[in-house]
Write a protein that holds these residues in place. Sequence first.
Motif, PDB file in Angstrom:
ATOM      1  N   LEU A 180       0.651  -1.217  -0.004  1.00 31.81           N
ATOM      2  CA  LEU A 180      -0.075  -0.025  -0.047  1.00 31.81           C
ATOM      3  C   LEU A 180       0.842   1.207  -0.056  1.00 31.81           C
ATOM      4  N   ASP A 181       2.010   0.948   0.837  1.00 28.50           N
ATOM      5  CA  ASP A 181       2.821   2.386   1.091  1.00 28.50           C
ATOM      6  C   ASP A 181       3.438   2.519  -0.456  1.00 28.50           C
ATOM      7  N   LEU A 182       3.748   1.705  -1.083  1.00 28.89           N
ATOM      8  CA  LEU A 182       4.361   1.506  -2.271  1.00 28.89           C
ATOM      9  C   LEU A 182       3.732   2.498  -3.500  1.00 28.89           C
ATOM     10  N   VAL A 183       2.504   2.022  -3.388  1.00 29.02           N
ATOM     11  CA  VAL A 183       1.777   2.476  -4.473  1.00 29.02           C
ATOM     12  C   VAL A 183       1.294   4.013  -4.130  1.00 29.02           C
ATOM     13  N   GLU A 184       1.252   3.966  -2.925  1.00 27.80           N
ATOM     14  CA  GLU A 184       0.855   5.714  -2.318  1.00 27.80           C
ATOM     15  C   GLU A 184       2.128   6.517  -2.687  1.00 27.80           C
ATOM     16  N   ALA A 185       3.354   5.941  -2.571  1.00 25.93           N
ATOM     17  CA  ALA A 185       4.499   6.662  -2.892  1.00 25.93           C
ATOM     18  C   ALA A 185       4.694   7.000  -4.560  1.00 25.93           C
ATOM     19  N   GLU A 186       4.497   5.951  -5.329  1.00 22.25           N
ATOM     20  CA  GLU A 186       4.490   6.116  -6.659  1.00 22.25           C
ATOM     21  C   GLU A 186       3.468   7.272  -7.038  1.00 22.25           C
ATOM     22  N   ARG A 187       2.404   7.105  -6.402  1.00 20.69           N
ATOM     23  CA  ARG A 187       1.211   8.139  -6.690  1.00 20.69           C
ATOM     24  C   ARG A 187       1.605   9.564  -6.338  1.00 20.69           C
ATOM     25  N   ARG A 188       2.278   9.580  -5.275  1.00 19.33           N
ATOM     26  CA  ARG A 188       2.606  11.008  -4.853  1.00 19.33           C
ATOM     27  C   ARG A 188       3.868  11.352  -5.635  1.00 19.33           C
ATOM     28  N   GLY A 189       4.440  10.461  -6.451  1.00 19.03           N
ATOM     29  CA  GLY A 189       5.722  10.862  -7.185  1.00 19.03           C
ATOM     30  C   GLY A 189       6.976  11.024  -6.221  1.00 19.03           C
ATOM     31  N   ASP A 190       6.862  10.393  -5.336  1.00 21.53           N
ATOM     32  CA  ASP A 190       8.106  10.197  -4.275  1.00 21.53           C
ATOM     33  C   ASP A 190       9.154   9.286  -4.675  1.00 21.53           C
ATOM     34  N   ARG A 191       9.878   9.544  -5.549  1.00 19.40           N
ATOM     35  CA  ARG A 191      10.907   8.428  -5.748  1.00 19.40           C
ATOM     36  C   ARG A 191      11.784   7.982  -4.890  1.00 19.40           C
ATOM     37  N   ASP A 192      12.236   8.521  -4.030  1.00 19.25           N
ATOM     38  CA  ASP A 192      13.209   7.980  -2.821  1.00 19.25           C
ATOM     39  C   ASP A 192      12.328   7.053  -1.942  1.00 19.25           C
ATOM     40  N   ARG A 193      11.233   7.514  -1.634  1.00 16.01           N
ATOM     41  CA  ARG A 193      10.419   6.508  -0.631  1.00 16.01           C
ATOM     42  C   ARG A 193      10.053   5.539  -1.426  1.00 16.01           C
ATOM     43  N   PHE A 194       9.648   5.634  -2.732  1.00 19.30           N
ATOM     44  CA  PHE A 194       9.450   4.322  -3.613  1.00 19.30           C
ATOM     45  C   PHE A 194      10.656   3.450  -3.544  1.00 19.30           C
ATOM     46  N   ARG A 195      11.793   3.929  -3.770  1.00 21.74           N
ATOM     47  CA  ARG A 195      13.026   3.042  -3.866  1.00 21.74           C
ATOM     48  C   ARG A 195      13.388   2.358  -2.455  1.00 21.74           C
ATOM     49  N   LEU A 196      13.235   3.112  -1.521  1.00 21.27           N
ATOM     50  CA  LEU A 196      13.371   2.528  -0.049  1.00 21.27           C
ATOM     51  C   LEU A 196      12.112   1.330   0.056  1.00 21.27           C
ATOM     52  N   LEU A 197      11.018   1.458  -0.460  1.00 16.57           N
ATOM     53  CA  LEU A 197      10.239   0.528   0.067  1.00 16.57           C
ATOM     54  C   LEU A 197      10.343  -0.578  -1.042  1.00 16.57           C
ATOM     55  N   VAL A 198      10.759  -0.576  -2.245  1.00 16.39           N
ATOM     56  CA  VAL A 198      10.942  -1.713  -2.967  1.00 16.39           C
ATOM     57  C   VAL A 198      12.397  -2.467  -2.326  1.00 16.39           C
ATOM     58  N   GLU A 199      13.272  -1.676  -1.736  1.00 16.77           N
ATOM     59  CA  GLU A 199      14.479  -2.382  -1.084  1.00 16.77           C
ATOM     60  C   GLU A 199      13.828  -3.069  -0.018  1.00 16.77           C
ATOM     61  N   ALA A 200      12.945  -2.743   0.918  1.00 17.05           N
ATOM     62  CA  ALA A 200      12.405  -3.386   1.902  1.00 17.05           C
ATOM     63  C   ALA A 200      11.647  -4.612   1.472  1.00 17.05           C
ATOM     64  N   LEU A 201      11.053  -4.452   0.466  1.00 22.16           N
ATOM     65  CA  LEU A 201      10.354  -5.653  -0.322  1.00 22.16           C
ATOM     66  C   LEU A 201      11.154  -6.638  -0.717  1.00 22.16           C
ATOM     67  N   ILE A 202      12.196  -6.200  -1.174  1.00 23.71           N
ATOM     68  CA  ILE A 202      13.302  -7.218  -1.710  1.00 23.71           C
ATOM     69  C   ILE A 202      14.085  -7.904  -0.489  1.00 23.71           C
ATOM     70  N   ALA A 203      14.401  -7.086   0.619  1.00 23.14           N
ATOM     71  CA  ALA A 203      15.007  -7.690   1.494  1.00 23.14           C
ATOM     72  C   ALA A 203      13.957  -8.846   2.150  1.00 23.14           C
ATOM     73  N   GLU A 204      12.632  -8.564   2.131  1.00 26.69           N
ATOM     74  CA  GLU A 204      11.700  -9.244   2.608  1.00 26.69           C
ATOM     75  C   GLU A 204      11.647 -10.663   1.711  1.00 26.69           C
ATOM     76  N   GLU A 205      11.704 -10.535   0.708  1.00 23.81           N
ATOM     77  CA  GLU A 205      11.665 -11.669  -0.216  1.00 23.81           C
ATOM     78  C   GLU A 205      12.653 -12.503  -0.149  1.00 23.81           C
TER      79      GLU A 205
END
Length: 318
Positions: A8-33
């Motif tokens: 949810l946060d990921l989609v939200e970050a993308e919608r707001r155009g917050d690139r830094d937050r988006f990247r941070l969340l993808v990294e968290a996602l990768i770490a989790e996977e």
Amino acid sequence: MARSDLLLDLVEAERRGDRDRFRLLVEALIAEERANQHHLLADRLSELITTTGHSKPRDDHAASVRDLVQEIVPQRRLTELELEPTTRRVLGELVEEQKRSDLLRSFGIEPRNRLLLAGPPGNGKTSVAEAIAAELMLPFYVIRYEGVVSSFLGETAARLDNAFEFVRTRRCVLFFDELDTIAKERADEHETGEIKRVVSTLLLQVDRLPPHVILIGATNHGELLDRAAWRRFQVRAELRSPSRAQATKYLEVLAGRLGGDLGYTPRTIADKLAGSSFAELEEFALDVRRRAILELPDADLRRIVQERLEYRRTQATE
Ligand SMILES: Nc1ncnc2c1ncn2[C@@H]1O[C@H](COP(=O)(O)OP(=O)(O)O)[C@@H](O)[C@H]1O
Ligand SMILES: [Mg+2]
């Protein structure tokens, strides 16, 4: 399946155009996977966000990362270390925040992830860093300066970037030993532009570090550290040489662990070895026990201890 709050946060970050937050969340996602052993997905996602399309061959990259960080299997536990009560509490809190980060995040708060350990050699900086990785059951990565520091201008900063790139998508502990070798005061006029660039890179990377990477820095000389670097650590702990009382207690523990007494009371030996680090006390006790075993069945412990104390005195005055 990824955590729903993360998505949810990921989609939200993308919608707001917050690139830094988006990247941070993808990294968290990768770490989790990755933590769930979904390595193919983790690698694929990692490639998608770290490359600009034309990536280097994978093996190349893997080989260079091995030069930059070394993975060590942590053995030590916090309970095995002698720590001042406040230090133990502070470290325990950090570990708990990381262990229960899901709860914190459900309240919109991230766990702390940056710890600085300072103090004279042999009093547990490396041991504490390792123990934190062990408590959290996370991989323990140690920065290899001989791999990172290059004689080519600009190359050191680039390698440091690579090392951070590697850890960002992993839940892990990243250890910078002797941090002062890199993060020296930038104001030092003897330093060249190169060291300034390296420190800036380091600070930038530390600021961008996702909370699932626990950064631990160690230094024998807290006062040499760049002020800006110092401030970035949310938790700072001083690991001092043992007091008489602590040394006595540690020698008791050692005598128990090494399976035999040390000829004199721990208090007497602690007095004789005043000013020693934990490592030196351990080395002394081991030395005595080693000799005692070889002189069985009638080892003269007192003589063995006295010889060693005498030898120390001659070494110290040389
Ligand atoms: N606080 C401590 N409690 C128990 N043992 C210690 C402590 N500090 C150091 N030691 C012993 O000394 C050894 C070296 O310590 P280390 O963690 O490498 O110190 P540092 O990194 O500060 O130089 C450790 O492996 C451990 O056996
Ligand atoms: Mg060390």
